[in-house]
Scaffold this active site. Structure first.
Site, PDB file in Angstrom:
ATOM      1  N   GLY A  21       0.935  -1.328   0.117  1.00 47.06           N
ATOM      2  CA  GLY A  21      -0.089   0.099  -0.216  1.00 47.06           C
ATOM      3  C   GLY A  21       0.843   1.237  -0.065  1.00 47.06           C
ATOM      4  N   ILE A  23       1.290   3.724   2.338  1.00 46.54           N
ATOM      5  CA  ILE A  23       2.085   4.156   3.441  1.00 46.54           C
ATOM      6  C   ILE A  23       3.295   3.354   3.343  1.00 46.54           C
ATOM      7  CG2 ILE A  23       2.142   4.309   6.021  1.00 46.54           C
ATOM      8  CD1 ILE A  23      -0.870   4.685   6.116  1.00 46.54           C
ATOM      9  N   ARG A  99     -10.395   4.649   4.315  1.00 48.92           N
ATOM     10  CA  ARG A  99     -11.485   5.363   4.307  1.00 48.92           C
ATOM     11  C   ARG A  99     -11.532   6.182   2.675  1.00 48.92           C
ATOM     12  NH1 ARG A  99     -12.839  10.547   7.814  1.00 48.92           N
ATOM     13  NH2 ARG A  99     -10.763  10.966   7.206  1.00 48.92           N
ATOM     14  N   ARG A 105     -15.195   7.260   9.365  1.00 51.80           N
ATOM     15  CA  ARG A 105     -14.394   6.255  10.133  1.00 51.80           C
ATOM     16  C   ARG A 105     -15.242   4.920  10.664  1.00 51.80           C
ATOM     17  NH1 ARG A 105     -11.957   7.085  13.792  1.00 51.80           N
ATOM     18  NH2 ARG A 105     -10.115   6.204  13.780  1.00 51.80           N
ATOM     19  N   VAL A 136      -2.149   1.359  12.572  1.00 51.03           N
ATOM     20  CA  VAL A 136      -2.240   2.441  11.987  1.00 51.03           C
ATOM     21  C   VAL A 136      -3.491   2.493  11.066  1.00 51.03           C
ATOM     22  CG1 VAL A 136      -1.192   4.072  10.185  1.00 51.03           C
ATOM     23  CG2 VAL A 136       0.366   2.687  11.562  1.00 51.03           C
ATOM     24  N   GLY A 137      -3.827   1.209  10.536  1.00 45.27           N
ATOM     25  CA  GLY A 137      -5.024   0.944   9.944  1.00 45.27           C
ATOM     26  C   GLY A 137      -6.322   1.497  10.682  1.00 45.27           C
ATOM     27  N   ASN A 138      -7.121   2.126   9.933  1.00 47.29           N
ATOM     28  CA  ASN A 138      -8.449   2.999  10.711  1.00 47.29           C
ATOM     29  C   ASN A 138      -9.703   1.982  10.661  1.00 47.29           C
ATOM     30  OD1 ASN A 138      -7.573   5.416  11.539  1.00 47.29           O
ATOM     31  ND2 ASN A 138      -7.228   6.088   9.193  1.00 47.29           N
ATOM     32  N   ASP A 166      -1.264  13.286  14.091  1.00 44.43           N
ATOM     33  CA  ASP A 166      -2.061  14.360  14.760  1.00 44.43           C
ATOM     34  C   ASP A 166      -1.012  15.396  15.519  1.00 44.43           C
ATOM     35  OD1 ASP A 166      -4.614  13.178  13.856  1.00 44.43           O
ATOM     36  OD2 ASP A 166      -3.868  11.613  15.283  1.00 44.43           O
ATOM     37  N   ARG A 169       1.137  17.336  13.040  1.00 40.68           N
ATOM     38  CA  ARG A 169       0.110  18.102  12.525  1.00 40.68           C
ATOM     39  C   ARG A 169       0.041  19.562  13.304  1.00 40.68           C
ATOM     40  NH1 ARG A 169      -4.201  13.785  10.139  1.00 40.68           N
ATOM     41  NH2 ARG A 169      -3.282  13.438   8.073  1.00 40.68           N
ATOM     42  N   HIS A 194      -7.957   8.681  17.274  1.00 40.19           N
ATOM     43  CA  HIS A 194      -7.472   9.441  15.876  1.00 40.19           C
ATOM     44  C   HIS A 194      -8.809   9.408  15.193  1.00 40.19           C
ATOM     45  CE1 HIS A 194      -5.263   9.915  12.481  1.00 40.19           C
ATOM     46  NE2 HIS A 194      -5.798   9.243  11.912  1.00 40.19           N
TER      47      HIS A 194
HETATM   48  P1  NAD Z   1      -3.690   1.358   0.998  1.00 38.79           P
HETATM   49  O1  NAD Z   1      -4.774   1.245   0.429  1.00 38.79           O
HETATM   50  O2  NAD Z   1      -2.779   2.262   0.121  1.00 38.79           O
HETATM   51  O3  NAD Z   1      -2.748   0.364   1.446  1.00 38.79           O
HETATM   52  C1  NAD Z   1      -3.711  -0.861   2.353  1.00 38.79           C
HETATM   53  C2  NAD Z   1      -3.063  -2.282   1.993  1.00 38.79           C
HETATM   54  O4  NAD Z   1      -3.494  -3.087   2.967  1.00 38.79           O
HETATM   55  C3  NAD Z   1      -3.555  -2.697   0.574  1.00 38.79           C
HETATM   56  O5  NAD Z   1      -2.383  -2.840  -0.282  1.00 38.79           O
HETATM   57  C4  NAD Z   1      -4.283  -3.978   0.815  1.00 38.79           C
HETATM   58  O6  NAD Z   1      -4.263  -4.855  -0.076  1.00 38.79           O
HETATM   59  C5  NAD Z   1      -3.595  -4.084   2.112  1.00 38.79           C
HETATM   60  N1  NAD Z   1      -4.558  -5.064   2.898  1.00 38.79           N
HETATM   61  C6  NAD Z   1      -5.848  -4.955   3.170  1.00 38.79           C
HETATM   62  N2  NAD Z   1      -6.429  -5.994   3.739  1.00 38.79           N
HETATM   63  C7  NAD Z   1      -5.225  -6.797   4.423  1.00 38.79           C
HETATM   64  C8  NAD Z   1      -5.109  -7.627   5.055  1.00 38.79           C
HETATM   65  N3  NAD Z   1      -6.019  -8.526   5.701  1.00 38.79           N
HETATM   66  N4  NAD Z   1      -3.903  -8.101   5.440  1.00 38.79           N
HETATM   67  C9  NAD Z   1      -2.694  -7.267   4.793  1.00 38.79           C
HETATM   68  N5  NAD Z   1      -2.936  -6.524   4.071  1.00 38.79           N
HETATM   69  C10 NAD Z   1      -4.053  -6.043   3.641  1.00 38.79           C
HETATM   70  O7  NAD Z   1      -3.834   2.201   2.257  1.00 38.79           O
HETATM   71  P2  NAD Z   1      -2.653   3.155   2.877  1.00 38.79           P
HETATM   72  O8  NAD Z   1      -2.813   4.365   2.512  1.00 38.79           O
HETATM   73  O9  NAD Z   1      -1.484   2.642   2.877  1.00 38.79           O
HETATM   74  O10 NAD Z   1      -3.263   3.359   4.597  1.00 38.79           O
HETATM   75  C11 NAD Z   1      -3.623   2.251   5.455  1.00 38.79           C
HETATM   76  C12 NAD Z   1      -4.390   2.360   6.581  1.00 38.79           C
HETATM   77  O11 NAD Z   1      -3.880   3.413   7.321  1.00 38.79           O
HETATM   78  C13 NAD Z   1      -5.549   2.830   6.107  1.00 38.79           C
HETATM   79  O12 NAD Z   1      -6.688   2.336   6.909  1.00 38.79           O
HETATM   80  C14 NAD Z   1      -5.637   4.500   6.595  1.00 38.79           C
HETATM   81  O13 NAD Z   1      -6.901   4.999   6.675  1.00 38.79           O
HETATM   82  C15 NAD Z   1      -4.820   4.340   7.591  1.00 38.79           C
HETATM   83  N6  NAD Z   1      -4.314   5.841   7.928  1.00 38.79           N
HETATM   84  C16 NAD Z   1      -4.102   6.057   9.553  1.00 38.79           C
HETATM   85  C17 NAD Z   1      -3.489   6.899   9.715  1.00 38.79           C
HETATM   86  C18 NAD Z   1      -3.387   7.304  11.154  1.00 38.79           C
HETATM   87  O14 NAD Z   1      -2.647   8.268  11.473  1.00 38.79           O
HETATM   88  N7  NAD Z   1      -3.776   6.455  12.258  1.00 38.79           N
HETATM   89  C19 NAD Z   1      -2.942   7.982   8.886  1.00 38.79           C
HETATM   90  C20 NAD Z   1      -3.097   7.730   7.530  1.00 38.79           C
HETATM   91  C21 NAD Z   1      -3.729   6.419   6.976  1.00 38.79           C
HETATM   92  C1  LMR Z   2      -5.217  10.842   8.574  1.00 37.27           C
HETATM   93  O1  LMR Z   2      -5.478  11.037   9.652  1.00 37.27           O
HETATM   94  O2  LMR Z   2      -4.660  11.219   7.514  1.00 37.27           O
HETATM   95  C2  LMR Z   2      -6.090   9.376   8.034  1.00 37.27           C
HETATM   96  O3  LMR Z   2      -6.413   8.708   9.368  1.00 37.27           O
HETATM   97  C3  LMR Z   2      -7.058   9.633   7.281  1.00 37.27           C
HETATM   98  C4  LMR Z   2      -7.828   8.300   6.835  1.00 37.27           C
HETATM   99  O4  LMR Z   2      -9.146   8.197   7.515  1.00 37.27           O
HETATM  100  O5  LMR Z   2      -7.308   7.582   6.269  1.00 37.27           O
END
Ligand code: NAD
Ligand code: LMR
Length: 333
Positions: A21, A23, A99, A105, A136-138, A166, A169, A194
């Protein structure tokens, strides 16, 4: 003096889920390049993806090889969670359903609770005894709560969720608002979830040479501008990029893990299981200000005075988390 390694005799085993993905694409070079676990600590990567994304992950592995990172000892890829978590010292859980624009969320709870149940069970059986976990995943806090529920062998203190983005930011916005260097701004904390209820708290903060933030920023600015801007920053990035934040998220994961495992002189925000501090229900994965010391130890900062303004915001975010917890557990039962 040479920096001592976290694991003097072997590479650190780091599992990253969602490794194909966005991140991960920004984070893997930080891990393999020594920015997270130190400039002398070799790293073995264990990368988990869903089956359909393995071909794309193979391309990421080619790029890691082509970076020629001296610290990168090995890379293993799999779509089997139990294999991925085997003997891992650190687990970075990015893999989730992201998302999309317009989605709340909470809509993600159902999609993700199942993933974090399965991964909790896998971690429980396979990870190193003292594994450190960052979700990290939401919805990150509630996913971490689900994971903790299904991983009773993992010490509760070792399961965390990311709210450092956060904090970063908030520090950046204060520095820009006051026209001061970022390095002069200190003690801005994130409380709670978050999500758009989080409470970015500047009332204990200061700007070196200028004074307390409570004197430099008035409460109407905080209430009408600063707090909502930080609460909605993730959504603003999604609206602009049509994808969620990735570079800044990876940078924050790096900060979180670095400060947790190697220690920090500053107080930092991480979502961790509440020990009842500030009246937050025990076990809730809640963002608190923490002191971290080398080796992966931390303590919630206990002595902060919270005025009515802060308490009002903290109550709102705590109530959201209690409701999310109940909803997630009901979905799974
Ligand atoms: P992305 O969609 O680019 O990548 C997610 C990856 O996870 C994909 O490649 C997908 O195939 C894989 N995936 C899905 N289900 C899976 C599983 N069961 N096992 C293993 N891999 C799996 O998303 P991203 O932009 O990399 O973001 C990842 C997550 O982080 C999202 O949930 C996003 O909302 C969250 N996020 C959180 C924060 C925070 O501050 N907490 C900030 C940004 C993003
Ligand atoms: C962020 O804070 O940038 C992410 O958590 C936003 C999101 O829902 O993926």
């Amino acid at each position: 003096m040479a920096e001592t390694r976290l694991f003097p005799d072997r590479p650190i085993n780091v599992c990253v889920t969602g490794a194909a993905g966005q991140i991960a694409y920004s984070l893997l070079p930080l891990i393999a390049g020594g920015k997270v676990f130190g400039r002398h600590q070799p790293v073995s990567l264990r990368l988990l993806e869903i089956e359909a994304a393995l071909p794309s992950l193979e391309g990421v592995v080619m790029e890691l090889e082509d970076c020629a990172f001296p610290l990168l000892h090995s890379v293993f890829i799999t779509s089997d969670a139990r294999e991925a978590f085997r003997s891992c010292d650190v687990a970075v859980l990015l893999g989730a359903f992201p998302r999309k624009q317009g989605m709340e969320r909470k809509d993600l709870l159902e999609k993700n609770a199942g993933i974090f149940k399965e991964q909790g069970e896998a971690l429980n059986f396979e990870a190193a005894a003292n594994v450190r976990v960052i979700v990290v995943g939401n919805p990150a806090n509630t996913n971490a709560y689900v994971l903790k529920h299904f991983a009773p062998n993992v010490p509760e203190k070792n399961i965390t969720a990311l709210t450092r983005l956060d904090q970063n930011r908030a520090v950046s916005l204060v520095a820009r608002k006051l026209g001061v260097p970022l390095s002069k701004v200190s003690d801005i904390y994130i409380w709670g979830n978050h999500s758009s209820t989080q409470y970015p708290d500047v009332l204990h903060g200061s700007v070196e040479g200028k004074g307390k933030l409570s004197d430099l920023l008035d409460k109407s600015y905080l209430e009408e501008n600063f707090i909502p801007t930080i609460q909605k920053r993730g959504a603003a990035v999604i609206a602009a990029r049509k994808m969620s934040s990735a570079m800044s998220a990876a940078n924050a994961v790096c900060d979180h893990l670095h400060d947790w495992l190697l220690g920090s002189d500053s107080i930092v925000s991480m979502s961790v299981a509440s020990d009842g501090s500030y009246g937050i229900e025990r076990g809730t994965i809640f963002s608190f200000p923490l002191r971290c010391s080398r080796g992966g130890n931390y303590e919630i900062v206990k002595e902060l005075q919270l005025d009515d303004f802060s308490q009002r915001y903290i109550k709102i975010t705590a109530e959201e988390l209690y409701a999310e917890k109940a909803e997630a557990l009901a979905l799974l039962s």
